[in-house]
Write an enzyme that holds these catalytic residues in place. Structure first.
Site, PDB file in Angstrom:
ATOM      1  N   LYS A 118      44.585  51.237  31.014  1.00 26.49           N
ATOM      2  CA  LYS A 118      43.434  52.475  30.986  1.00 26.49           C
ATOM      3  C   LYS A 118      43.751  53.202  29.463  1.00 26.49           C
ATOM      4  O   LYS A 118      42.988  54.246  29.030  1.00 26.49           O
ATOM      5  CB  LYS A 118      44.533  53.412  31.649  1.00 26.49           C
ATOM      6  CG  LYS A 118      43.564  53.180  32.960  1.00 26.49           C
ATOM      7  CD  LYS A 118      43.914  53.733  33.860  1.00 26.49           C
ATOM      8  CE  LYS A 118      42.703  53.414  36.064  1.00 26.49           C
ATOM      9  NZ  LYS A 118      42.989  54.007  36.296  1.00 26.49           N
ATOM     10  N   LYS A 201      39.984  43.073  37.702  1.00 25.11           N
ATOM     11  CA  LYS A 201      40.649  43.311  38.680  1.00 25.11           C
ATOM     12  C   LYS A 201      39.212  44.265  38.737  1.00 25.11           C
ATOM     13  O   LYS A 201      38.704  44.779  38.289  1.00 25.11           O
ATOM     14  CB  LYS A 201      41.484  44.243  38.773  1.00 25.11           C
ATOM     15  CG  LYS A 201      42.612  44.701  40.122  1.00 25.11           C
ATOM     16  CD  LYS A 201      42.957  46.198  40.053  1.00 25.11           C
ATOM     17  CE  LYS A 201      42.933  47.067  39.326  1.00 25.11           C
ATOM     18  NZ  LYS A 201      42.252  48.514  40.114  1.00 25.11           N
ATOM     19  N   LYS A 204      36.608  50.893  40.556  1.00 24.62           N
ATOM     20  CA  LYS A 204      36.054  51.938  40.874  1.00 24.62           C
ATOM     21  C   LYS A 204      35.102  53.120  39.732  1.00 24.62           C
ATOM     22  O   LYS A 204      33.982  52.902  39.176  1.00 24.62           O
ATOM     23  CB  LYS A 204      36.249  53.075  41.911  1.00 24.62           C
ATOM     24  CG  LYS A 204      37.239  53.410  41.461  1.00 24.62           C
ATOM     25  CD  LYS A 204      37.922  54.625  42.845  1.00 24.62           C
ATOM     26  CE  LYS A 204      39.006  54.559  43.914  1.00 24.62           C
ATOM     27  NZ  LYS A 204      39.777  54.487  43.033  1.00 24.62           N
TER      28      LYS A 204
HETATM   29  N1  AQP Z   1      40.575  45.409  42.787  1.00 29.55           N
HETATM   30  C1  AQP Z   1      41.421  45.816  43.902  1.00 29.55           C
HETATM   31  N2  AQP Z   1      42.244  44.781  44.693  1.00 29.55           N
HETATM   32  C2  AQP Z   1      42.864  44.975  45.040  1.00 29.55           C
HETATM   33  N3  AQP Z   1      43.610  46.215  45.569  1.00 29.55           N
HETATM   34  C3  AQP Z   1      43.016  46.897  45.164  1.00 29.55           C
HETATM   35  N4  AQP Z   1      43.330  48.689  45.096  1.00 29.55           N
HETATM   36  C4  AQP Z   1      42.458  48.883  43.753  1.00 29.55           C
HETATM   37  N5  AQP Z   1      41.573  47.598  43.280  1.00 29.55           N
HETATM   38  C5  AQP Z   1      41.882  46.707  43.928  1.00 29.55           C
HETATM   39  C6  AQP Z   1      43.458  49.133  45.349  1.00 29.55           C
HETATM   40  O1  AQP Z   1      43.864  50.645  46.022  1.00 29.55           O
HETATM   41  C7  AQP Z   1      44.306  51.860  46.058  1.00 29.55           C
HETATM   42  C8  AQP Z   1      43.772  52.601  45.619  1.00 29.55           C
HETATM   43  O2  AQP Z   1      43.920  52.136  44.183  1.00 29.55           O
HETATM   44  P1  AQP Z   1      44.231  53.761  42.917  1.00 29.55           P
HETATM   45  O3  AQP Z   1      42.454  54.154  43.309  1.00 29.55           O
HETATM   46  O4  AQP Z   1      45.145  54.137  43.955  1.00 29.55           O
HETATM   47  O5  AQP Z   1      43.852  53.202  42.152  1.00 29.55           O
HETATM   48  P2  AQP Z   1      43.969  51.974  41.158  1.00 29.55           P
HETATM   49  O6  AQP Z   1      44.620  50.900  41.230  1.00 29.55           O
HETATM   50  O7  AQP Z   1      43.636  52.269  39.597  1.00 29.55           O
HETATM   51  O8  AQP Z   1      42.200  51.548  41.862  1.00 29.55           O
HETATM   52  P3  AQP Z   1      40.851  51.662  40.699  1.00 29.55           P
HETATM   53  O9  AQP Z   1      40.059  51.106  42.104  1.00 29.55           O
HETATM   54  O10 AQP Z   1      40.948  50.545  39.778  1.00 29.55           O
HETATM   55  O11 AQP Z   1      40.171  53.056  40.654  1.00 29.55           O
HETATM   56  P4  AQP Z   1      39.964  53.694  39.047  1.00 29.55           P
HETATM   57  O12 AQP Z   1      39.166  52.866  38.945  1.00 29.55           O
HETATM   58  O13 AQP Z   1      40.049  54.658  38.992  1.00 29.55           O
HETATM   59  O14 AQP Z   1      41.750  53.256  38.224  1.00 29.55           O
HETATM   60  C9  AQP Z   1      45.536  51.508  46.181  1.00 29.55           C
HETATM   61  O15 AQP Z   1      46.018  50.634  46.580  1.00 29.55           O
HETATM   62  C10 AQP Z   1      45.251  50.138  44.433  1.00 29.55           C
HETATM   63  O16 AQP Z   1      46.570  48.394  44.522  1.00 29.55           O
END
Ligand code: AQP
Length: 339
Positions: A118, A201, A204
């Site tokens: 990030k 990955k 969102k």
């Molecule tokens: N692509 C993914 N596959 C499986 N699990 C995923 N998680 C996120 N992306 C995937 C799981 O969702 C939960 C919440 O994640 P988070 O919102 O706390 O943060 P993150 O992992 O950084 O998720 P994002 O979607 O990638 O958010 P942003 O873009 O805001 O950083 C966790 O259990 C994560 O493992």
């Protein structure tokens, strides 16, 4: 320190309201949360304090926080069984996070892959310190509730290791205080990849149009995104670790995570079929998951006061546990008790 309520081991997990929740969030986290809620004493929070580690629009953050909580319920979290709350409603998260931040070695924090990924997207000068300290806040979330298990996608495994290391360090320095949590990843779907770029990955906060299926996507749009997913120039439909075949592997993984079928059964079901058939089958599964979730979501959002009452009850229940743990940790660290 063992988890308190009844004899069930405790679970804690959360999702950041940092955008629209994706099928990655659903398959990696939410689906597991629903599956374990009858067997564990579960605490599920919307982690808004984590979301502000990157800039958020205030009105949008408020909206996404409610929306995320409603999605938890729409996905099948039963608030009569599980405790659902908003992280910032419990000040103990921020307070313990500060205490843990003071104990977290910079070397450990600098090694975190999520921080490296990030921060690489920003100029060095403007990276917020919160992004670096994110894992200490996550450790506070988990340790406040003496969670035994943390169901997450595998991108969070390194943060879980960090949490265990920090808890061990605290227990060693100040006496047995925190439970060491274990990670729980789903068998399939622990890392759903981007549909437009299957070597990254699914996230969102990734801006490109066909990257992710969002849980609240219009169904036709969700279908279209799956149909446009990047594949390869081979023909065979089978699971593979080969980077070149990551797109097909990702579609098969989504299919497996939703249907629960074995890899062998899936491969034989797609023998002699083409990528178009695979995409149609995955799109059907995805739409079949989204449709009831969205119907329930719309009902919940139209029930005036319901969501807020769930979050209030959740806050009260979570606060009782979190405040006790915080008090104990403060006493152990040497803070003077207030009279
Ligand atoms: N692509 C993914 N596959 C499986 N699990 C995923 N998680 C996120 N992306 C995937 C799981 O969702 C939960 C919440 O994640 P988070 O919102 O706390 O943060 P993150 O992992 O950084 O998720 P994002 O979607 O990638 O958010 P942003 O873009 O805001 O950083 C966790 O259990 C994560 O493992």
């Amino acid at each position: 320190m063992a988890a308190e309520n009844g004899n069930k081991p405790r679970v804690l997990s959360g999702i950041q309201p940092s955008g629209n929740l994706t099928i990655g969030n659903y398959l990696g986290a939410l689906k597991q949360w629903v599956a374990v809620q009858h067997d564990y004493d579960c605490f599920y929070c919307v982690v808004d304090l984590h979301a502000i580690t990157v800039a958020q629009d205030p009105a949008e953050l408020r909206r996404k926080t409610r929306e995320s909580a409603a999605i938890y319920l729409a996905a099948g979290i039963d608030p009569e069984i599980s405790t659902v709350f908003v992280q910032s409603h419990i000040p103990a998260h921020s307070e313990l996070a500060w205490m843990l931040t003071c104990m977290a070695p910079l070397g450990w924090l600098n090694r975190m892959t999520q921080f490296k990924d990030k921060s690489a997207k920003q100029s060095q000068e403007s990276i917020g310190a919160g992004l670096l300290n994110y894992p200490s806040l996550m450790a506070a979330d988990i340790l406040l509730y003496h969670a035994d298990l943390v169901p997450v996608g595998d991108d969070q495994n390194q943060h879980l290791e960090f949490t265990r290391d920090l808890a061990q360090r605290f227990n060693h320095l100040y006496g047995e205080t925190f439970t060491l949590p274990s990670v729980m990843n789903p068998q399939a779907g622990a890392r759903v990849m981007g549909l437009d770029n299957p070597t990254a990955k699914m996230s969102k906060s990734e801006a490109s149009e066909n990257h992710a299926v969002f849980l609240l996507d219009d169904l036709a749009r969700a279908r279209k995104k799956v149909m446009r997913a990047v594949t390869d120039s081979h023909r065979e439909i089978r699971f593979s670790d080969d980077r070149e075949r990551a797109g097909v592997n990702n579609l098969l993984t989504i299919y497996q995570a939703i249907t629960g079928e074995t890899q062998e059964a899936i491969e034989s079901g797609f023998a002699n079929k083409g990528y178009g058939d695979l995409k149609r089958a995955v799109a059907d599964c995805v739409v079949g998951t989204l449709e009831p979730l969205q119907a329930r979501y719309n009902e919940l959002m139209n029930e005036a006061g319901y969501l807020d009452s769930v979050l209030k009850i959740g806050r009260e229940k979570a606060a009782d546990i979190a405040n006790d743990t915080l008090k104990l940790a403060q006493a152990r660290m040497g803070f003077l008790a207030s009279s």
